[in-house]
Design an enzyme around this catalytic site. Structure first.
Site, PDB file in Angstrom:
ATOM      1  N   TYR A 139       1.122  -0.974   0.463  1.00 21.69           N
ATOM      2  CA  TYR A 139      -0.001   0.129   0.518  1.00 21.69           C
ATOM      3  C   TYR A 139       0.987   1.619  -0.220  1.00 21.69           C
ATOM      4  CZ  TYR A 139      -3.843   2.868   1.633  1.00 21.69           C
ATOM      5  OH  TYR A 139      -4.712   3.845   1.647  1.00 21.69           O
ATOM      6  N   LYS A 167      -1.596  -0.918  -4.322  1.00 20.70           N
ATOM      7  CA  LYS A 167      -2.653  -0.083  -3.763  1.00 20.70           C
ATOM      8  C   LYS A 167      -2.012   0.790  -3.904  1.00 20.70           C
ATOM      9  CE  LYS A 167      -6.567   1.261  -1.205  1.00 20.70           C
ATOM     10  NZ  LYS A 167      -6.406   2.897  -1.215  1.00 20.70           N
ATOM     11  N   GLY A 192      -5.862   3.953  -6.560  1.00 19.26           N
ATOM     12  CA  GLY A 192      -5.581   4.349  -5.036  1.00 19.26           C
ATOM     13  C   GLY A 192      -6.752   6.083  -5.123  1.00 19.26           C
TER      14      GLY A 192
END
Length: 305
Positions: A139, A167, A192
């Site tokens: 992430y 992500k 995102g």
């Protein structure tokens, strides 16, 4: 060849669901999950920013994930964000997520202390080792985490065969292109920033994970359908409408997540509670703005259905 089809689509970031006293409500978690199934989204990203993860205990985060998985009944791709600000808790959540059969786990980098990249890689690899049979999603959200996924760190993480996706919530869409190019065949990149889904998809993103998806999933699903069909002008029109709604929701005094939960109450009859302090809840003067946002969503869905 890795099958990435389960990650290709619109994946809302799941909202924290509280009862009227502010405790996790398993019943409301399941109600929100079933709503997402009805809306036809591809999956759910559970326990991330929209889930208010940094304000919840390990046991609370486990409880949420358990009831999402229960209510989804195998109909959704489930990605569990398991990052905490220490390795042991993150590994505990990773092992728990794998025990529930989620499709992937994800993690932000450690926050607050500015760690060297080799320590960030070790943190992520330790988490991944606690769920050895589960895909791992990096992430990248530098504007909140305080550290960016650099290309050297990305290349280091690609040595871990469980790392299948990023992500990407950094603002430059060029980052999506770079991660797709260097990730190789079968590597997944999620867009995102909700405000630039069209741009992210055009640059090669396989799908999107977003915090505002859950309050207007119909619009994001339509954007992706149009981009895939090559109708960029119409997709851009919907993106512009979506962005106007986002800007309006952010104009309230209460936190964005509090606004969206109230919109879901107005439009869908979903009672999800407020937000957990120190995030600010809604005040009475927010309600006209919240109702206007709900109307804007309804009008846009009707216009672009």
């Amino acid at each position: 060849m890795r099958d990435i089809s389960k990650y290709q689509g619109i994946i809302p970031a799941f909202y924290a669901c509280y009862d009227d006293e502010g405790a996790i409500s398993p019943e409301r978690v399941e109600e929100l999950t079933r709503y997402m199934v009805r809306k036809g989204v591809k999956g759910l990203y559970v326990g991330g920013s929209s889930g208010e993860c940094i304000y919840q205990s390990v046991s609370e985060r486990k409880l949420v994930l358990e009831h999402v998985v229960k209510a989804a009944e195998g109909k959704l791709t489930i990605i569990a964000h398991v990052g905490c600000n220490n390795t042991a808790d993150s590994m505990e959540l990773a092992a728990h997520a794998q025990s529930l059969g989620v499709d992937a786990i994800a993690s932000i980098p450690p926050i607050y202390f500015h760690l060297p990249e080799y320590a960030i890689a070790e943190y992520w690899n330790d988490i991944s080792s606690a769920a050895p049979d589960t895909d791992f999603v990096i992430y990248n959200i530098p504007q909140l985490a305080g550290v960016a996924l650099t290309m050297p760190l990305f290349h280091e993480m690609l040595k871990n065969p469980r790392v299948v996706a990023v992500k990407n919530s950094s603002m430059p869409v060029q980052d999506i292109q770079m991660f797709k190019m260097d990730g190789g065949e079968g590597f997944v990149v999620f867009n995102g920033p909700d405000e630039q889904l069209v741009s992210g998809l055009a640059m090669g993103a396989d799908g999107g994970i977003g915090g505002t998806y859950g309050v207007m999933p119909e619009l994001y699903i339509k954007i992706m359908e149009l981009v895939e069909a090559g109708d960029i002008p119409k997709a851009r029109d919907i993106q512009n409408a979506v962005d106007g709604i986002i800007y309006k929701m952010c104009s309230c005094r209460g936190n964005l997540y509090a606004v969206m939960k109230e919109i879901l109450n107005i439009r869908e009859g979903l009672k999800l509670g407020s937000v957990r302090k120190p995030m600010p809840g809604l005040v009475d003067s927010d309600m006209p703005c919240v109702k206007e946002c709900a109307d804007m969503i309804g009008e846009a869905i009707e216009k672009y259905r």
